[in-house]
Design a protein around this motif. Structure first.
Motif, PDB file in Angstrom:
ATOM      1  N   PHE A  37     -29.381  -6.852   6.281  1.00 48.11           N
ATOM      2  CA  PHE A  37     -28.627  -6.857   7.369  1.00 48.11           C
ATOM      3  C   PHE A  37     -26.942  -6.876   7.658  1.00 48.11           C
ATOM      4  CE2 PHE A  37     -26.365  -9.389  11.133  1.00 48.11           C
ATOM      5  CZ  PHE A  37     -27.028  -8.955  11.994  1.00 48.11           C
ATOM      6  N   GLN A  38     -26.664  -5.320   8.674  1.00 48.68           N
ATOM      7  CA  GLN A  38     -25.405  -5.439   8.585  1.00 48.68           C
ATOM      8  C   GLN A  38     -25.223  -5.934  10.404  1.00 48.68           C
ATOM      9  OE1 GLN A  38     -23.021  -4.202   6.006  1.00 48.68           O
ATOM     10  NE2 GLN A  38     -24.886  -5.303   4.986  1.00 48.68           N
ATOM     11  N   LYS A  39     -23.838  -6.697  10.571  1.00 47.50           N
ATOM     12  CA  LYS A  39     -23.478  -6.811  11.502  1.00 47.50           C
ATOM     13  C   LYS A  39     -22.648  -4.783  12.697  1.00 47.50           C
ATOM     14  CE  LYS A  39     -21.128 -10.404  10.486  1.00 47.50           C
ATOM     15  NZ  LYS A  39     -19.720 -11.680  10.448  1.00 47.50           N
ATOM     16  N   THR A  40     -22.487  -4.473  11.757  1.00 43.15           N
ATOM     17  CA  THR A  40     -21.693  -2.757  12.212  1.00 43.15           C
ATOM     18  C   THR A  40     -23.380  -1.832  12.488  1.00 43.15           C
ATOM     19  OG1 THR A  40     -21.219  -2.730  10.512  1.00 43.15           O
ATOM     20  CG2 THR A  40     -20.180  -3.163  11.318  1.00 43.15           C
ATOM     21  N   ASN A  41     -24.764  -2.259  12.128  1.00 42.45           N
ATOM     22  CA  ASN A  41     -25.451  -1.748  12.234  1.00 42.45           C
ATOM     23  C   ASN A  41     -26.738  -1.393  13.535  1.00 42.45           C
ATOM     24  OD1 ASN A  41     -24.843  -0.584   9.659  1.00 42.45           O
ATOM     25  ND2 ASN A  41     -27.115  -1.155   8.804  1.00 42.45           N
ATOM     26  N   THR A  42     -27.308  -1.011  13.991  1.00 42.30           N
ATOM     27  CA  THR A  42     -28.211  -0.962  15.655  1.00 42.30           C
ATOM     28  C   THR A  42     -29.138  -1.723  14.417  1.00 42.30           C
ATOM     29  OG1 THR A  42     -29.464   0.985  14.352  1.00 42.30           O
ATOM     30  CG2 THR A  42     -27.526   1.075  16.130  1.00 42.30           C
ATOM     31  N   SER A  43     -29.843  -2.588  15.358  1.00 43.18           N
ATOM     32  CA  SER A  43     -30.993  -3.395  15.381  1.00 43.18           C
ATOM     33  C   SER A  43     -32.240  -2.467  14.171  1.00 43.18           C
ATOM     34  CB  SER A  43     -31.775  -3.562  15.878  1.00 43.18           C
ATOM     35  OG  SER A  43     -31.502  -4.644  17.447  1.00 43.18           O
ATOM     36  N   ALA A  44     -32.580  -0.842  14.420  1.00 42.96           N
ATOM     37  CA  ALA A  44     -33.100   0.290  14.350  1.00 42.96           C
ATOM     38  C   ALA A  44     -32.160   0.844  12.579  1.00 42.96           C
ATOM     39  CB  ALA A  44     -33.252   1.813  14.946  1.00 42.96           C
ATOM     40  N   ALA A 103     -33.655  -2.358  10.303  1.00 44.21           N
ATOM     41  CA  ALA A 103     -34.706  -2.758  10.136  1.00 44.21           C
ATOM     42  C   ALA A 103     -35.396  -1.557   9.416  1.00 44.21           C
ATOM     43  CB  ALA A 103     -35.701  -2.104  11.127  1.00 44.21           C
ATOM     44  N   GLU A 104     -34.811  -0.644   9.515  1.00 50.19           N
ATOM     45  CA  GLU A 104     -35.280   0.615   8.447  1.00 50.19           C
ATOM     46  C   GLU A 104     -34.726  -0.321   7.081  1.00 50.19           C
ATOM     47  OE1 GLU A 104     -33.268   5.459   7.252  1.00 50.19           O
ATOM     48  OE2 GLU A 104     -33.275   4.217   9.642  1.00 50.19           O
ATOM     49  N   ALA A 105     -32.986  -0.633   6.896  1.00 49.20           N
ATOM     50  CA  ALA A 105     -32.442  -0.977   5.509  1.00 49.20           C
ATOM     51  C   ALA A 105     -33.869  -1.901   4.881  1.00 49.20           C
ATOM     52  CB  ALA A 105     -30.933  -1.379   5.783  1.00 49.20           C
ATOM     53  N   ALA A 106     -33.844  -2.533   5.851  1.00 51.46           N
ATOM     54  CA  ALA A 106     -34.979  -4.215   5.352  1.00 51.46           C
ATOM     55  C   ALA A 106     -36.058  -3.734   4.347  1.00 51.46           C
ATOM     56  CB  ALA A 106     -34.899  -5.177   6.897  1.00 51.46           C
ATOM     57  N   SER A 107     -36.785  -2.486   5.656  1.00 52.11           N
ATOM     58  CA  SER A 107     -38.256  -2.302   5.185  1.00 52.11           C
ATOM     59  C   SER A 107     -37.352  -1.238   4.378  1.00 52.11           C
ATOM     60  CB  SER A 107     -38.641  -0.926   6.238  1.00 52.11           C
ATOM     61  OG  SER A 107     -38.093  -0.278   6.317  1.00 52.11           O
ATOM     62  N   ALA A 108     -36.987  -0.250   3.396  1.00 56.45           N
ATOM     63  CA  ALA A 108     -35.889  -0.085   2.147  1.00 56.45           C
ATOM     64  C   ALA A 108     -35.879  -1.075   1.523  1.00 56.45           C
ATOM     65  CB  ALA A 108     -35.147   0.809   2.525  1.00 56.45           C
ATOM     66  N   LEU A 109     -36.115  -2.112   1.511  1.00 51.70           N
ATOM     67  CA  LEU A 109     -35.914  -3.336   0.237  1.00 51.70           C
ATOM     68  C   LEU A 109     -37.477  -4.220   0.034  1.00 51.70           C
ATOM     69  CD1 LEU A 109     -32.672  -4.208   0.734  1.00 51.70           C
ATOM     70  CD2 LEU A 109     -33.576  -3.352  -0.329  1.00 51.70           C
TER      71      LEU A 109
END
Length: 142
Positions: free
Chosen positions: A46-53, A56-62
């Motif tokens: 999670f990054q505050k500067t990212n959008t929700s999408a 979600a994409e960053a989390a799913s990659a991990l």
């Protein structure tokens, strides 16, 4: 009660989940262990500067699966999450992987690491302070 800094909360959160993951792994439930590790990894993505999408994409990659879970994987995750908290030696000794992992990952120390390094040396000043019992000895190898 004083409020802890956010970084401290983050590390305590991860520590609790990783302890749980290790316990589930040792109990043979790697699916539950992976579930707990994935919670930590999703928080890390999670990054505050990212959008929700994007989050979600960053989390799913991990995301990991039960087949990814091992003691080594958990130790690697602990090293990333608890970096700088001076727990590494204790983790490696507790899991009886100190010598193996030092030989695998630290070529500078690999020729010197031995089984007796699982115990720390006892300071001579502490040995000298024991006067009311039989002679207190140093740990073997030191």
């Amino acid at each position: 009660m004083p409020c802890l800094k956010p970084e401290v909360h983050k590390n305590r959160f991860a520590k609790v989940y990783l302890i749980g993951a290790e316990a589930y792994h040792k109990a043979g439930d790697n699916a539950k262990a992976a579930e707990l590790i994935n919670v930590v990894r999703a928080r890390a993505a999670f990054q505050k500067t990212n959008t929700s999408a994007q989050n979600a994409e960053a989390a799913s990659a991990l995301v990991i699966t039960a087949s990814d879970v091992s003691v080594d994987f958990i130790l690697d995750e602990r090293s990333r999450e608890l970096f700088g908290e001076w727990q590494r030696w204790h983790d490696l000794v507790r899991t009886k992987s100190l010598v193996r992992r030092v030989k695998a990952w630290n070529p500078e120390a690999a020729p010197y690491i031995q089984g007796f390094h699982m115990l720390r040396p006892i300071p001579q000043s502490q040995i000298d302070r024991v006067t009311d019992r039989p002679k207190f000895t140093e740990n073997p190898g030191y």
